[in-house]
Design a protein around this motif. Structure first.
Motif, PDB file in Angstrom:
ATOM      1  N   ARG A 167       0.830  -1.217   0.000  1.00 30.18           N
ATOM      2  CA  ARG A 167       0.000   0.000   0.000  1.00 30.18           C
ATOM      3  C   ARG A 167       0.855   1.254   0.000  1.00 30.18           C
ATOM      4  NH1 ARG A 167      -5.599  -0.138   3.129  1.00 30.18           N
ATOM      5  NH2 ARG A 167      -6.213  -2.310   2.878  1.00 30.18           N
ATOM      6  N   MET A 168       1.962   1.209   0.751  1.00 28.68           N
ATOM      7  CA  MET A 168       2.851   2.372   0.813  1.00 28.68           C
ATOM      8  C   MET A 168       3.516   2.609  -0.538  1.00 28.68           C
ATOM      9  SD  MET A 168       2.711   3.779   3.837  1.00 28.68           S
ATOM     10  CE  MET A 168       4.206   4.599   4.390  1.00 28.68           C
ATOM     11  N   GLN A 169       3.958   1.527  -1.176  1.00 27.83           N
ATOM     12  CA  GLN A 169       4.618   1.687  -2.470  1.00 27.83           C
ATOM     13  C   GLN A 169       3.645   2.244  -3.507  1.00 27.83           C
ATOM     14  OE1 GLN A 169       8.101   1.148  -3.066  1.00 27.83           O
ATOM     15  NE2 GLN A 169       7.404   2.486  -4.723  1.00 27.83           N
ATOM     16  N   LYS A 170       2.420   1.720  -3.462  1.00 25.54           N
ATOM     17  CA  LYS A 170       1.400   2.184  -4.405  1.00 25.54           C
ATOM     18  C   LYS A 170       1.154   3.685  -4.201  1.00 25.54           C
ATOM     19  CE  LYS A 170      -3.365   0.949  -5.740  1.00 25.54           C
ATOM     20  NZ  LYS A 170      -4.218   1.972  -5.093  1.00 25.54           N
ATOM     21  N   ALA A 171       1.095   4.098  -2.924  1.00 26.42           N
ATOM     22  CA  ALA A 171       0.858   5.516  -2.612  1.00 26.42           C
ATOM     23  C   ALA A 171       2.020   6.375  -3.111  1.00 26.42           C
ATOM     24  CB  ALA A 171       0.669   5.696  -1.107  1.00 26.42           C
ATOM     25  N   ILE A 172       3.244   5.901  -2.895  1.00 24.83           N
ATOM     26  CA  ILE A 172       4.414   6.685  -3.334  1.00 24.83           C
ATOM     27  C   ILE A 172       4.405   6.822  -4.855  1.00 24.83           C
ATOM     28  CG2 ILE A 172       6.943   6.659  -3.535  1.00 24.83           C
ATOM     29  CD1 ILE A 172       6.990   5.424  -0.717  1.00 24.83           C
TER      30      ILE A 172
END
Lengths: 261, 100
Positions: A167-172
């Motif tokens: 989820r964090m990578q997708k957000a970044i």
């Protein structure tokens, strides 16, 4: 339009350059503050909800302080600027306009945004415009906390488990091009730099990259390669999400603009 | 001790350098670093603070309330009170020292 003697003495180009920068900063703060306040009552846990809401209040407080400086330059007061202005007149970046998304999206945005704000405030602490330099020196303490908050969530959620990492990578990946757009130069770019108000946006952008990229990597995440900045916000070209947000934000004010609070 | 999936951290707040850290409440957090950033906004929003401690609640060993009687004095122990001092008299006079 009323100006103090001190401000009347400034050349028109100088005043316009100042107002251009202050308006961008104020609108970014107001909009991100409102976006982050959309977590109030919905945070993942009570403590996180309160901390995030509290930072949203900080940002709106900063917006109010910048609108006051704009008022010295002849703009309407903060309430009028916030509640009686159509969204097309806003000069905020696309980053702050995006709907809040999931928690990962909001904490990544908060981190990227506050890192940029820290870089900008650091530069403005030695601005040639004394009222701005004095103000930002007072705001830097709050910014320090915001950055610590953002970094901590980056570190924790970057590696907590597979789902949080994804989820964090997708957000970044989604937010990075918008974050680059925070440094969109305006037509007043050269004047702002030559009057010594603030260094060029490209200088701040490089500083920001040096600040955020090591944190992203340390959190076990990837810095998007070849991301190109999303521009348009600084000239009032906004996605429909901003108009929807502004509409909700101004709804109560519009019922009776003369009401006293 | 765990009423959520997160641990409980007790929070201690210091208003001025040199003053004691005072227990002000607790927060739920997954770890100490997160506890610090969450505690900051819960407990320093309205009061001055120069330093904050967070301590895992499970690190605290406490007595039981059932044993509160062990703190009570069975006989007169007024000889332990520092009643000879001027400061003690003044403090008693303003009523902020019930026990010494």
């Amino acid at each position: 339009m009323t100006l103090t003697a001190e401000h009347s003495a400034l050349a028109t180009a100088h005043r316009e350059a100042l107002a251009d920068l202050l308006l961008r900063m104020a609108d970014d703060e107001l909009v991100i503050g409102h976006r982050n306040s959309e977590w109030t009552g919905f945070g993942p846990i009570l403590e996180a909800d309160i901390a995030f809401s509290s930072m949203a209040q900080d940002e709106i407080g900063h917006a109010q302080a910048y609108y006051r400086l704009l008022q010295d330059l002849g703009h309407p007061d903060a309430d009028t600027m916030a509640f009686a202005r159509p969204s097309a007149k806003f000069r905020c970046s696309s980053l702050v306009c995006l709907p809040r998304g999931d928690w990962a999206f909001s904490v990544v945005r908060q981190f990227l945004y506050d890192a940029a704000e820290s870089v900008r405030l650091e530069a403005l602490a030695s601005s040639s415009y004394a009222p701005l330099a004095t103000l930002v020196r007072k705001l830097r303490g709050e910014e320090k906390y915001h950055l610590l908050h953002g970094r901590t969530w980056m570190m924790k959620l970057g590696s907590a488990n597979d789902e949080s990492h994804a989820r964090m990578q997708k957000a970044i990946d989604e937010l990075f091009p918008h974050a680059l757009g925070l440094f969109e130069p305006t037509q007043h770019e050269s004047a702002i730099a030559s009057y010594g108000i603030q260094p060029r946006e490209s200088v701040l952008l490089e500083e920001w990259r040096r600040s955020v990229e090591p944190v992203i990597r340390e959190a076990g995440l990837r810095v998007p390669a070849n991301a190109s900045p999303v521009h348009g916000g600084r000239t009032g070209k906004h996605a429909p999400a901003l108009a929807e947000m502004i509409d909700a934000m101004q709804k109560v004010y519009r019922i009776d603009p003369s009401a006293k609070w | 001790m765990h009423d959520t999936q997160w641990r409980v951290f007790e929070v201690f707040h210091q208003s001025t350098r040199g003053e004691p850290h005072v227990h002000v409440g607790s927060v739920h957090a997954p770890d100490a670093e997160s506890a610090v950033i969450l505690a900051k906004e819960q407990f320093s929003r309205r009061q001055a603070c120069v330093n904050m401690w967070v301590v895992p609640a499970e690190a605290i060993t406490a007595t039981r309330y059932e044993d509160a009687d062990m703190f009570q004095h069975g006989t007169d122990k007024s000889y332990r009170e520092a009643f000879g001092y001027e400061t003690t008299k003044r403090a008693r006079a303003v009523g902020d020292m019930q026990e010494i």
